[in-house]
Every structure is written in structure tokens, then in C-alpha cells.
Design a protein around this motif. Structure first.
Motif, mmCIF file in Angstrom:
data_model
loop_
_atom_site.group_PDB
_atom_site.id
_atom_site.type_symbol
_atom_site.label_atom_id
_atom_site.label_comp_id
_atom_site.label_asym_id
_atom_site.label_seq_id
_atom_site.Cartn_x
_atom_site.Cartn_y
_atom_site.Cartn_z
ATOM 1 N N MET A 102 0.844 -1.200 0.000
ATOM 2 C CA MET A 102 0.000 0.000 0.000
ATOM 3 C C MET A 102 0.874 1.241 0.000
ATOM 4 S SD MET A 102 -2.733 1.304 2.830
ATOM 5 C CE MET A 102 -1.398 1.606 3.953
ATOM 6 N N THR A 103 0.495 2.244 -0.782
ATOM 7 C CA THR A 103 1.220 3.509 -0.809
ATOM 8 C C THR A 103 0.366 4.586 -0.187
ATOM 9 O OG1 THR A 103 2.303 2.871 -2.850
ATOM 10 C CG2 THR A 103 2.358 5.201 -2.265
ATOM 11 N N VAL A 104 0.866 5.205 0.873
ATOM 12 C CA VAL A 104 0.157 6.320 1.491
ATOM 13 C C VAL A 104 1.023 7.551 1.390
ATOM 14 C CG1 VAL A 104 -1.097 4.828 3.079
ATOM 15 C CG2 VAL A 104 1.094 5.756 3.779
ATOM 16 N N ILE A 105 0.403 8.704 1.474
ATOM 17 C CA ILE A 105 1.108 9.968 1.330
ATOM 18 C C ILE A 105 0.955 10.765 2.609
ATOM 19 C CG2 ILE A 105 1.263 12.092 -0.019
ATOM 20 C CD1 ILE A 105 0.029 10.560 -2.337
ATOM 21 N N ARG A 106 2.052 11.174 3.175
ATOM 22 C CA ARG A 106 2.039 11.954 4.409
ATOM 23 C C ARG A 106 2.466 13.392 4.097
ATOM 24 N NH1 ARG A 106 1.180 8.493 8.532
ATOM 25 N NH2 ARG A 106 1.495 6.282 8.074
ATOM 26 N N PRO A 107 2.212 14.320 5.010
ATOM 27 C CA PRO A 107 2.432 15.737 4.722
ATOM 28 C C PRO A 107 3.809 16.052 4.172
ATOM 29 C CG PRO A 107 1.237 15.494 6.773
ATOM 30 C CD PRO A 107 1.606 14.114 6.333
ATOM 31 N N ARG A 108 4.840 15.433 4.693
ATOM 32 C CA ARG A 108 6.175 15.798 4.231
ATOM 33 C C ARG A 108 6.431 15.345 2.788
ATOM 34 N NH1 ARG A 108 6.796 11.683 7.927
ATOM 35 N NH2 ARG A 108 7.627 9.696 7.134
ATOM 36 N N GLN A 109 5.638 14.371 2.304
ATOM 37 C CA GLN A 109 5.812 13.905 0.946
ATOM 38 C C GLN A 109 5.138 14.826 -0.062
ATOM 39 O OE1 GLN A 109 4.261 9.877 2.146
ATOM 40 N NE2 GLN A 109 5.767 9.239 0.642
ATOM 41 N N LEU A 110 4.280 15.700 0.419
ATOM 42 C CA LEU A 110 3.486 16.502 -0.491
ATOM 43 C C LEU A 110 4.174 17.774 -0.945
ATOM 44 C CD1 LEU A 110 0.015 16.164 1.246
ATOM 45 C CD2 LEU A 110 0.745 15.117 -0.896
ATOM 46 N N ALA A 111 5.310 18.073 -0.371
ATOM 47 C CA ALA A 111 5.955 19.348 -0.680
ATOM 48 C C ALA A 111 6.246 19.485 -2.162
ATOM 49 C CB ALA A 111 7.250 19.474 0.127
ATOM 50 N N GLY A 155 -2.471 10.847 10.335
ATOM 51 C CA GLY A 155 -1.272 11.347 9.675
ATOM 52 C C GLY A 155 -1.308 11.299 8.169
ATOM 53 N N LEU A 156 -2.370 10.794 7.570
ATOM 54 C CA LEU A 156 -2.432 10.633 6.117
ATOM 55 C C LEU A 156 -3.068 11.843 5.451
ATOM 56 C CD1 LEU A 156 -3.566 6.913 5.693
ATOM 57 C CD2 LEU A 156 -1.250 7.844 5.748
ATOM 58 N N ASP A 157 -2.532 12.195 4.299
ATOM 59 C CA ASP A 157 -3.102 13.276 3.494
ATOM 60 C C ASP A 157 -3.747 12.765 2.218
ATOM 61 O OD1 ASP A 157 -2.521 16.140 4.523
ATOM 62 O OD2 ASP A 157 -0.695 15.004 4.963
ATOM 63 N N ALA A 158 -3.246 11.639 1.708
ATOM 64 C CA ALA A 158 -3.806 11.053 0.491
ATOM 65 C C ALA A 158 -3.383 9.597 0.420
ATOM 66 C CB ALA A 158 -3.354 11.812 -0.753
ATOM 67 N N ILE A 159 -4.113 8.844 -0.356
ATOM 68 C CA ILE A 159 -3.799 7.432 -0.581
ATOM 69 C C ILE A 159 -3.596 7.228 -2.070
ATOM 70 C CG2 ILE A 159 -4.665 5.067 -0.395
ATOM 71 C CD1 ILE A 159 -6.239 5.918 2.044
ATOM 72 N N ARG A 160 -2.496 6.607 -2.423
ATOM 73 C CA ARG A 160 -2.187 6.365 -3.830
ATOM 74 C C ARG A 160 -2.900 5.099 -4.286
ATOM 75 N NH1 ARG A 160 0.118 10.029 -7.089
ATOM 76 N NH2 ARG A 160 1.815 10.350 -5.608
ATOM 77 N N VAL A 161 -3.756 5.233 -5.315
ATOM 78 C CA VAL A 161 -4.519 4.117 -5.846
ATOM 79 C C VAL A 161 -4.295 4.029 -7.343
ATOM 80 C CG1 VAL A 161 -6.823 3.141 -6.164
ATOM 81 C CG2 VAL A 161 -6.288 4.363 -4.060
#
Length: 510
Positions: free
Chosen positions: A1-10, A218-224
Motif C-alpha cells: 500500500m502507498t500512502v502519502i504523508r504531509p512531508r511527501q506533499l511538498a 497522519g495521512l493526506d492522500a492514498i495512492r490508488v
């Protein structure tokens, strides 16, 4: 599963932030009517179905009337029976229309599903004529049997055909994100990813996932499937997010934190809104017809039928195999002779290739195919092992040097498989079933994969209509096991129909 956290969104502007609900709300408001609101497009689509159904019913009855009596007979008896039959025709049309509505053939929940919709249409039509036949008999209504009998098949076939055409149109629109219900998927992150991925893979799934609500703060988005589904809040924010995003549906994936009490409270919170609540079943690879609900004193029990590998259904399956394969052999015999002659003229060797395959319960049989490779193909196999492009235990090459010129053509359109109609006729195979494996493949099976051998292998199957050689080994196994557990005669007919379409537009064949 790939999840996106705030620091990855920069550096990832394509992944919406959890706290961009205002932006998502604005986007929802600006969306066109075909995808912004599921209820608006559903109402328009149902209106089209009603109009089409009415026209078909009137046309079927009128056609049966003309076929039975003819225009000359009607003209010469204008003052007699036609007026009586006009009243009978109106009664049939009204009852037929009411039956289609009563059977929920236009229920938004089955729009675009295919088999379920067709079955309801056929059942409603048969029930209408069965009841009317009894009423006319008891009431001693004088009616021409030919006229009455003709109207049913003409109308039923036309109704199912129109639903098929509308379904194809609807699926085509959904590929462009039109005519979809907006959905929010909620639950644990991995469950949300799985459900959203399944919806994205199915063009007829009817949903457009516009957001997710998860129990991980802690999640901002989920990669699907390579795309980001924005997390619009936690589980406590679902009702507000659904309202602001104009969501038609809230889908609960798996078992959310809080369990049944959370689902009950969510249902209460959604009361009075236009948003539906849907629970995604955690029963993997279990088809709908095997699932039945049995409430006991308010406790909703789910009964799952255990697969049966003997009995009446299998007798009917065998009968279908004999009738279809025997008829096909007789009709295709000249065509089969032409292909056999082409194979012989193209390269040295016999026209028919015989190979031992493993059938039901591990028994072996000789499978027949038109030879598509050079006569020394087996001897050359070892030298080509390093270039294997197949999945798992299968050996496949897109540009296999052993394949002949005629072989490439007959493989592309699966014409090399036609001699297996004889295997079906004599009982070694079935028209539909798992792919017939080699002994070396069976010897390498994991324990659960042996369930593929519980029923006869098929001339075609779910593997044939879902990509053939392009499938991964795991996906091929999953499809075969799904078929073994859930097969039905109706499903077999659907697979045969889809196989015909695949042969006209071949994919994954080499």
C-alpha cells in the motif's frame, strides 16, 4: 500500500492535502451535471429506459399481431376480432410494463451490472405471460395462441437487447468519468486502497471516488493505481465531508474502528440526506448469488453457500456442452477442414497437435489443437527457457520462433483451439472452465491451486476473456479459482458471449 504523508506533499502538487476540503468542494460545485450528482443523471437514464421499454413492448405486440393475422386478414375483418384483440393487446402492454417496474428492472442499484438486469427483465416478461395465460384460460377469453406466444419472445429478446445496448453506452460514458455516482470510501487505509482500486479497475462500477476518510490522522492522500485519492478527514468527519463534496454514496471498506456501532451511528447521521450508505463485503472471491441474508431476531446473518461439484447443475452443464459442441462441429466441419489443410501446406507435420493435459480430479486426457508450431517445437523449448515471458509456471513468448506463419494467424483468433470441441463432446473438457494445465504445471501447484481441478477444464473461461497471456500467474489462478467456486449456467453463457467478442478483437493472444 502507498500512502502519502504531509512531508511527501511538498514536491507533489498532484496529491491534494487533507486540509484542502474547500478546494475539493469548489471542484465538486463546478463539475458538470453528468458526473456531479448521481441522482440527476440516474433519473435521466431511467427515463430513457422507460421510454425504450414502452416502445419495445408496443412494437413487439404490434409485430406479433401482424405476423399472426397479416394485414389482409385484419383489413377484411375490421368490424370483428381486431377490436377485441386491441383491448387484449392494451391489457398485455399495461401488465408487461407494470411487471417490469414491479421486478425492479430499472433499479439504479443494478444499472450497468449486466446479468442481474437481464435476468430481471426476462423473469418479469415470463411471469407476465404466465399469469396472463392462466387468467385468460380461467376467464375463457378467446385469444389466438399464435399471437400470444409470438409476443413474448419478440419482446423479451428486444428488451434484453436494448438493455445490453444501453449498458454498453453507459459503460462507454463511464470510461470518461461521466454518469458516475460520487463516492467517499471510509475505513482503514489498506481497506480503502483495495476498495478504491477495485472501483477504478471496473469501468461499470458506477462510482467515482472523490475522497477518503481514514482512521489514521497522519495521512493526506492514498495512492490508488498511480493516482491520489485525497483524505478529506477522519471517520468523525464523514457526514460533513459527504455534504460538502456532494457525495451520492459513502462506502464503508472493511471493518472500521468502532465496528457495528459506528456503522449504525453513520446511518443515523446520513438520514434525511441524499447520500446512500454502502458496505463493502469482506468476503473475497464469493459471487453474489452465493450470498444470502438471514436475519435472526434483528441479527443480520450472512449465509454463504458452499460450492457443489456434483448434482443437477452439472448435469445441465454437461447437456449444454453436448448440444453446443455437437452442433458446432457439424456446422464448422468445412471450415475445420480448410484450416487443417492450411496447416499441412504451411509446414511439415500433422494438422492436429495432441498433448496430454490434466483434467477433472487429476485425470489425464489427450487434448487436440491445430498445430501452430514447427514439428520440433518441444525439442527447441529448452533453448528458449531463458526468454520466457510467461507468468508463473507458464511458458510464453510474443515472438516465439517455433510458431509457423499459419500458426500466428490461428493463434491470434484462437482458431487453433477449435478441435477441442471434440474434447468437449466426449466429456474430457467443458465449454467453459479453468485453463487445461500441463502435468508439469500441476506438479508445481501450491496446495490451494489444486482446486482448479475440481471441475473440467474449459475451451474458454475467465482467463480467455480477461487478457489471456497478458495475465500474471497469480491473476490467472485467482480467476480460475473464482470460476470454480462460483460458476453458473448463466455465467457460462455470459463468458461464451464475451469470448465471441474477444475473438473479434483479440488481446493477449500469442
Amino acid at each position: 500500500m502507498t500512502v502519502i504523508r504531509p512531508r511527501q506533499l511538498a514536491g507533489d502538487l498532484s496529491a491534494p492535502s487533507r486540509w484542502s476540503l474547500d478546494r475539493l468542494t469548489e471542484a465538486a460545485a463546478a463539475t458538470g451535471p453528468r458526473s456531479a450528482n448521481g441522482r440527476s443523471w440516474a433519473h435521466a437514464y431511467l427515463t430513457r429506459l422507460r421510454i425504450t421499454d414502452t416502445l419495445i413492448i408496443v412494437g413487439a405486440i404490434g409485430t406479433a399481431f401482424l405476423i399472426r393475422f397479416g394485414p389482409d386478414d385484419i383489413a377484411t375483418n375490421l368490424s370483428g376480432f381486431p377490436l377485441q384483440y386491441l383491448a387484449i393487446s392494451v391489457a398485455i402492454a399495461v401488465c408487461w410494463t407494470v411487471a417490469l417496474s414491479a421486478a425492479h428492472t430499472r433499479d439504479p442499484r443494478i444499472m450497468g451490472l449486466g446479468v442481474t438486469e437481464y435476468r430481471r427483465v426476462a423473469s418479469a416478461s415470463a411471469l407476465t405471460f404466465g399469469v396472463l395465460a392462466i387468467v385468460f384460460l380461467v376467464a375463457k377469453v378467446d385469444i389466438a395462441r399464435g399471437y400470444f406466444v409470438l409476443a413474448l419472445p419478440i419482446g423479451a429478446v428486444a428488451l434484453v437487447g436494448s438493455r445490453w445496448m444501453w449498458r454498453r453506452w453507459l459503460i462507454g460514458q463511464r470510461r470518461y468519468d461521466h454518469y458516475l455516482s460520487r463516492a467517499i470510501v471510509i475505513g482503514a487505509a489498506d481497506d480503502v486502497e483495495y476498495v478504491a482500486g477495485q472501483i477504478r479497475d471496473k469501468s461499470g462500477a458506477a462510482y467515482q471516488v472523490v475522497g477518503a476518510a481514514v482512521d489514521d490522522p497522519g495521512l493526506d492522500a492514498i495512492r490508488v493505481k498511480g493516482e491520489s485519492v485525497p483524505v478529506v478527514g477522519g471517520l468523525a468527519d464523514v457526514t460533513e465531508a459527504a455534504g460538502r463534496l456532494r457525495a451520492d454514496t459513502v462506502i464503508v471498506a472493511g471493518q472500521p474502528r468502532g465496528g457495528s456501532r459506528f456503522i449504525r451511528d453513520l446511518g443515523w447521521a446520513l438520514e434525511g440526506t441524499a447520500t446512500e450508505l454502502v458496505l463493502a463485503s469482506r468476503l473475497t472471491d464469493v459471487a453474489g448469488p452465493r450470498i444470502h441474508f438471514r436475519p435472526v431476531e434483528g441479527l443480520p446473518l450472512i449465509h454463504v453457500e458452499i460450492p457443489q461439484f456434483e448434482g443437477g447443475k452439472h448435469v445441465l452443464k454437461r447437456l449444454l456442452d453436448v448440444v453446443v459442441s455437437g452442433t458446432a462441429i457439424l456446422l464448422l466441419l468445412p471450415f475445420l477442414l480448410i484450416i487443417g489443410l492450411a496447416v499441412r501446406l504451411d509446414s511439415a507435420g500433422p494438422a492436429i497437435f495432441r498433448q496430454e493435459r490434466v483434467g477433472r480430479n487429476g485425470s489425464t486426457f489427450t487434448m487436440l489443437k491445430f498445430r501452430s508450431m514447427a514439428i520440433d517445437a518441444e525439442e527447441r523449448l529448452a533453448a528458449l527457457r531463458a526468454q520466457n515471458e510467461g507468468a508463473g509456471l507458464l511458458f510464453k513468448m510474443k515472438d516465439d520462433p517455433r510458431v509457423t506463419r499459419v500458426g500466428r494467424f490461428i493463434r491470434k483468433y484462437s482458431l487453433d483451439e477449435l478441435p477441442q470441441l471434440w474434447n468437449v463432446l466426449v466429456g474430457d473438457m467443458s465449454l467453459v472452465g479453468p485453463r487445461p494445465p500441463l502435468r508439469r504445471e500441476v506438479d508445481g501447484y501450491e496446495s490451494h491451486v489444486h482446486r482448479r481441478l475440481y471441475i473440467k477444464p474449459g475451451l474458454t473461461g475467465m482467463w480467455q476473456v480477461n487478457g489471456r497471456s497478458d495475465l500474471s500467474w497469480d491473476e490467472s489462478v485467482r480467476l480460475d479459482l473464482y470460476y470454480v467456486e462460483n460458476w453458473s449456467l448463466t455465467g457460462d453463457l455470459v463468458i461464451l458471449w464475451r469470448t465471441a467478442r474477444v475473438l473479434l478483437h483479440p488481446t493477449g493472444a500469442y
